[in-house]
Design an enzyme around this catalytic site. Structure first.
Site, PDB file in Angstrom:
ATOM      1  CD  GLU A 242       6.725  27.560   8.996  1.00 25.95           C
ATOM      2  OE1 GLU A 242       6.382  28.693   9.373  1.00 25.95           O
ATOM      3  OE2 GLU A 242       6.255  26.512   9.479  1.00 25.95           O
TER       4      GLU A 242
ATOM      5  CB  CYS B 273      13.320  19.934  11.669  1.00 28.48           C
ATOM      6  SG  CYS B 273      11.810  19.176  11.042  1.00 28.48           S
TER       7      CYS B 273
ATOM      8  CB  CYS C  56       2.384  17.319   2.872  1.00 30.54           C
ATOM      9  SG  CYS C  56       2.658  15.590   3.333  1.00 30.54           S
TER      10      CYS C  56
ATOM     11  CB  CYS D  24      -0.906  13.103   8.867  1.00 30.93           C
ATOM     12  SG  CYS D  24       0.062  11.844   7.992  1.00 30.93           S
TER      13      CYS D  24
ATOM     14  CB  CYS E  22       0.612  16.877  10.144  1.00 29.16           C
ATOM     15  SG  CYS E  22       2.063  17.698   9.459  1.00 29.16           S
TER      16      CYS E  22
ATOM     17  N   GLY F 184       6.262  17.981   4.123  1.00 26.74           N
ATOM     18  CA  GLY F 184       6.366  16.997   3.051  1.00 26.74           C
ATOM     19  C   GLY F 184       6.682  15.595   3.547  1.00 26.74           C
ATOM     20  CD  GLU F 185       6.510  10.145   3.420  1.00 23.41           C
ATOM     21  OE1 GLU F 185       7.679   9.688   3.370  1.00 23.41           O
ATOM     22  OE2 GLU F 185       5.757  10.022   4.405  1.00 23.41           O
TER      23      GLU F 185
ATOM     24  CB  SER G 161      10.282  11.232   9.694  1.00 23.32           C
ATOM     25  OG  SER G 161       9.007  10.925  10.200  1.00 23.32           O
TER      26      SER G 161
ATOM     27  CB  SER H 243       4.725   8.754  11.116  1.00 20.07           C
ATOM     28  OG  SER H 243       5.696   9.767  11.106  1.00 20.07           O
ATOM     29  CG  LEU H 244       2.837   2.474  14.502  1.00 20.39           C
ATOM     30  CD1 LEU H 244       2.615   1.790  13.154  1.00 20.39           C
ATOM     31  CD2 LEU H 244       3.534   1.523  15.472  1.00 20.39           C
ATOM     32  CG  HIS H 245       1.533   8.775  14.662  1.00 23.16           C
ATOM     33  ND1 HIS H 245       2.441   9.205  15.607  1.00 23.16           N
ATOM     34  CD2 HIS H 245       1.954   9.272  13.471  1.00 23.16           C
ATOM     35  CE1 HIS H 245       3.377   9.945  15.007  1.00 23.16           C
ATOM     36  NE2 HIS H 245       3.112   9.992  13.712  1.00 23.16           N
TER      37      HIS H 245
ATOM     38  CG  ASN I 291       3.106  19.919  19.587  1.00 19.87           C
ATOM     39  OD1 ASN I 291       3.243  20.396  20.698  1.00 19.87           O
ATOM     40  ND2 ASN I 291       4.051  19.188  19.012  1.00 19.87           N
TER      41      ASN I 291
ATOM     42  CB  CYS J 290       6.566  17.084  16.541  1.00 21.24           C
ATOM     43  SG  CYS J 290       6.228  15.656  15.510  1.00 21.24           S
TER      44      CYS J 290
END
Length: 339
Positions: A90, A103, A110, A114, A117, A157-158, A189, A212-214, A288, A331
């Site tokens: 996508e 994006c 992946c 996470c 996600c 993906g990373e 990212s 990506s800290l979060h 989300n 996201c």
């Protein structure tokens, strides 16, 4: 067959030289691929018929097919692309007043796992090649007839787990004879692959690094992002400080706010302590809801209080505008539905 979009200009010159052709032919091919965005070698009319036949025999154009296209009420478009081997990815086009952002995905599936996600639910299959990454931009520009001005590596993906292909794609996206998108309009990212952050610092690419800290504690971050068990917050932030010192580039920290998890004032205070003295920006993301996800979106009141506290204490923070959530294009929502 080899994907011709996997080659940078110098490598393509060498390929053509090996075929007995003049190097300037590579520049002509680049113009057809990235300026004209043709879909066949037959359309490259300033090349000899003999050369076009050689190209057809040895290379593919890697023209993705659109399996599904969904448009949000806010103008965001989500594409499901057939990557021509039975798999799909996508890609999302987001329209802003300052231009169009895309994006892109960097992998099919992946490995990072996470918890917030949707891509977590996709088994990792393979990396995308540099040409397959670039093709996402080309196909969207072909489909819409609109210019892409910003690229974010925040899809499936990373990116730093597919390091070489991502860096090679960026060089072609940025190249004046490639897609000619400014490096400062390209953002990578990462969930925090520390060795790759150090490697990226040596590349001399003026793109934006987004982390990506979060979360503000190892316990909480590890529960959200398994990668933290390998590269804990202390190691990650030291790598960020070293990256800033090496590149003199500001880092963007992504922080997805989850209700009753990481969105209270104590988290905001701890975040200020962690980031104090760094050239950085915090991008607050209203998390989300995803299928089978354990996190809920923070309240608007908490999100604004969190932002205001950071700004009042010297950390520049903004709230990311939510686009495409009605078509699961926001996201954290990308996966590979409807295959």
């Amino acid at each position: 067959m080899k994907n011709i979009k996997d080659y940078n200009l110098e490598d393509l010159k060498n390929e053509l030289k090996g075929m007995g052709e003049k190097p300037f032919r590579a520049e002509q091919i680049f113009k057809w691929l990235y300026d004209e965005k043709v879909e066949s070698f037959d359309e490259m009319t300033n090349l000899s018929l003999e050369l076009r036949e050689k190209l057809k025999e040895n290379y593919t154009m890697c023209n993705f097919q659109i399996l599904k296209k969904q448009e949000s009420k806010d103008g965001t478009i989500k594409y499901l692309f057939d990557v021509l081997d039975g798999n799909a990815i996508e890609t999302v086009l987001m329209r802003y007043h300052h231009g169009n952002s895309i994006c892109v995905s960097s992998q099919i599936g992946c490995k990072m796992g996470c918890k917030f996600c949707a891509s977590t639910g996709i088994n990792f299959i393979r990396n995308l090649s540099s040409g397959e990454i670039v093709e996402q931009i080309i196909k969207v520009e072909q489909d819409t007839g609109e210019r892409i001005s910003n690229v974010v590596f925040m899809g499936i993906g990373e990116p730093l787990d597919n390091y070489d292909n991502v860096v090679n794609a960026i060089r072609r996206i940025n190249h004046p004879k490639g897609l000619n998108i400014g490096a400062r309009h390209i953002s990578i990212s990462t969930s925090g692959l520390v060795p790759k952050i150090y490697q990226l610092a040596e590349e001399n690419i003026q793109c934006t690094l987004s982390i990506s800290l979060h979360a503000t504690s190892n316990e909480k971050r590890s529960s959200m992002m398994p990668v933290n068990q390998t590269y804990p917050i202390e190691e990650l932030l030291q790598a960020c400080r070293d990256y800033i010192a090496k590149t003199n580039r500001r880092i963007s920290f992504e922080y997805a706010l989850a209700k009753d998890n990481n969105d209270n004032l104590e988290d905001a205070k701890q975040l200020v302590k962690l980031l104090k003295g760094m050239i950085c920006h915090v991008n607050l993301i209203p998390i989300n809801k995803i299928e089978n996800g354990q996190f809920d979106k923070s309240s608007n009141e908490n999100i604004m209080k969190f932002r205001d506290y950071l700004n009042e204490h010297g950390i520049v923070a903004t709230i990311r505008r939510e686009l495409g959530s009605d078509i699961e294009a926001a996201c954290g929502q990308l996966r590979r539905k409807n295959l």
